[in-house]
Design a protein around this motif. Structure first.
Motif, PDB file in Angstrom:
ATOM      1  N   ILE A  15      18.477  86.138  31.219  1.00  0.00           N
ATOM      2  CA  ILE A  15      18.888  84.766  30.884  1.00  0.00           C
ATOM      3  C   ILE A  15      19.797  84.775  29.660  1.00  0.00           C
ATOM      4  CG2 ILE A  15      18.025  82.549  30.032  1.00  0.00           C
ATOM      5  CD1 ILE A  15      15.609  82.933  31.904  1.00  0.00           C
ATOM      6  N   SER A  19      23.703  83.575  29.414  1.00  0.00           N
ATOM      7  CA  SER A  19      24.160  82.568  28.448  1.00  0.00           C
ATOM      8  C   SER A  19      25.325  83.085  27.609  1.00  0.00           C
ATOM      9  CB  SER A  19      23.011  82.121  27.550  1.00  0.00           C
ATOM     10  OG  SER A  19      22.655  83.122  26.630  1.00  0.00           O
ATOM     11  N   SER A  24      28.793  77.606  30.112  1.00  0.00           N
ATOM     12  CA  SER A  24      28.091  76.453  30.685  1.00  0.00           C
ATOM     13  C   SER A  24      26.583  76.606  30.663  1.00  0.00           C
ATOM     14  CB  SER A  24      28.547  76.240  32.128  1.00  0.00           C
ATOM     15  OG  SER A  24      29.926  75.995  32.171  1.00  0.00           O
ATOM     16  N   VAL A  25      26.107  77.800  30.297  1.00  0.00           N
ATOM     17  CA  VAL A  25      24.668  78.048  30.203  1.00  0.00           C
ATOM     18  C   VAL A  25      24.325  78.198  28.729  1.00  0.00           C
ATOM     19  CG1 VAL A  25      22.781  79.577  30.849  1.00  0.00           C
ATOM     20  CG2 VAL A  25      24.670  79.227  32.433  1.00  0.00           C
ATOM     21  N   GLU A  26      23.436  77.340  28.240  1.00  0.00           N
ATOM     22  CA  GLU A  26      23.061  77.363  26.825  1.00  0.00           C
ATOM     23  C   GLU A  26      21.566  77.589  26.690  1.00  0.00           C
ATOM     24  OE1 GLU A  26      24.385  73.819  24.965  1.00  0.00           O
ATOM     25  OE2 GLU A  26      26.467  74.090  25.591  1.00  0.00           O
ATOM     26  N   ASP A  79      15.481  74.231  34.060  1.00  0.00           N
ATOM     27  CA  ASP A  79      16.374  73.491  33.166  1.00  0.00           C
ATOM     28  C   ASP A  79      15.834  72.094  32.900  1.00  0.00           C
ATOM     29  OD1 ASP A  79      18.533  72.371  31.813  1.00  0.00           O
ATOM     30  OD2 ASP A  79      19.794  72.231  33.586  1.00  0.00           O
ATOM     31  N   PHE A  86      17.090  74.835  27.149  1.00  0.00           N
ATOM     32  CA  PHE A  86      17.798  75.604  28.174  1.00  0.00           C
ATOM     33  C   PHE A  86      18.582  74.621  29.025  1.00  0.00           C
ATOM     34  CE2 PHE A  86      17.463  77.711  32.487  1.00  0.00           C
ATOM     35  CZ  PHE A  86      18.390  78.698  32.229  1.00  0.00           C
ATOM     36  N   GLU A  87      19.909  74.755  29.020  1.00  0.00           N
ATOM     37  CA  GLU A  87      20.741  73.810  29.763  1.00  0.00           C
ATOM     38  C   GLU A  87      21.803  74.542  30.562  1.00  0.00           C
ATOM     39  OE1 GLU A  87      22.354  70.519  27.682  1.00  0.00           O
ATOM     40  OE2 GLU A  87      20.518  70.140  26.572  1.00  0.00           O
ATOM     41  N   ILE A  88      21.994  74.065  31.787  1.00  0.00           N
ATOM     42  CA  ILE A  88      23.052  74.574  32.655  1.00  0.00           C
ATOM     43  C   ILE A  88      23.859  73.370  33.114  1.00  0.00           C
ATOM     44  CG2 ILE A  88      23.610  75.845  34.748  1.00  0.00           C
ATOM     45  CD1 ILE A  88      20.896  77.207  34.524  1.00  0.00           C
ATOM     46  N   MET A  93      27.294  75.762  38.823  1.00  0.00           N
ATOM     47  CA  MET A  93      27.036  76.771  37.792  1.00  0.00           C
ATOM     48  C   MET A  93      25.609  77.282  37.898  1.00  0.00           C
ATOM     49  SD  MET A  93      28.541  78.385  35.503  1.00  0.00           S
ATOM     50  CE  MET A  93      27.663  79.836  34.997  1.00  0.00           C
ATOM     51  N   THR A  94      24.682  76.418  38.329  1.00  0.00           N
ATOM     52  CA  THR A  94      23.299  76.842  38.509  1.00  0.00           C
ATOM     53  C   THR A  94      23.189  77.886  39.619  1.00  0.00           C
ATOM     54  OG1 THR A  94      22.579  74.648  37.812  1.00  0.00           O
ATOM     55  CG2 THR A  94      20.944  76.022  38.873  1.00  0.00           C
ATOM     56  N   ALA A  97      24.626  81.092  38.153  1.00  0.00           N
ATOM     57  CA  ALA A  97      23.689  81.650  37.173  1.00  0.00           C
ATOM     58  C   ALA A  97      22.478  82.261  37.875  1.00  0.00           C
ATOM     59  CB  ALA A  97      23.255  80.580  36.183  1.00  0.00           C
TER      60      ALA A  97
END
Length: 114
Positions: A15, A19, A24-26, A79, A86-88, A93-94, A97
């Motif tokens: 993960i 990120s 786009s993944v935080e 998410d 945790f944000e996508i 994008m999900t 990811a």
């Protein structure tokens, strides 16, 4: 139990790598990644089998490719449960990811000896 914790650690590392690769993944730090990996693991154990059974006809029609969407759904649920930790951004994008996390888990788990 020890093996399960090791796989959660590997999932957290995957993960974190995702990120770093995708903006786009935080994720908020390593503890956030561990919590996300733990929740993802629980969802994969409880919710994913139900989703696989419910989507079996479309999974057969797509020759198994719909399992990527099932993985993305469990990642999106993670998410949603974690909120700002945790944000996508976006479902597309999900899916990407989820694919990258699955591939990283495959590679990283190959180094773990049972």
């Amino acid at each position: 139990m020890k093996n399960w914790l090791l796989h959660i650690l590997v999932n957290a590392i995957a993960i974190i790598i995702v990120s770093f690769v995708f903006s786009s993944v935080e994720i908020e730090g390593f503890i956030g990644a561990l919590i996300a990996a733990l929740i993802l693991s629980i969802l994969n154990a409880i919710v994913r089998p139900i989703l696989v059974i419910l989507t079996l006809p479309i999974t057969v029609l797509t020759l198994g490719l719909f399992l990527l969407v099932v993985n993305a759904i469990t990642l999106a649920m993670t998410d949603a449960l974690l909120g700002s930790t945790f944000e996508i951004a976006g479902f597309g994008m999900t899916i990407i990811a989820a694919l990258v996390i699955s591939l990283l888990n495959l590679v990283l788990n190959s180094f773990i000896k049972d």
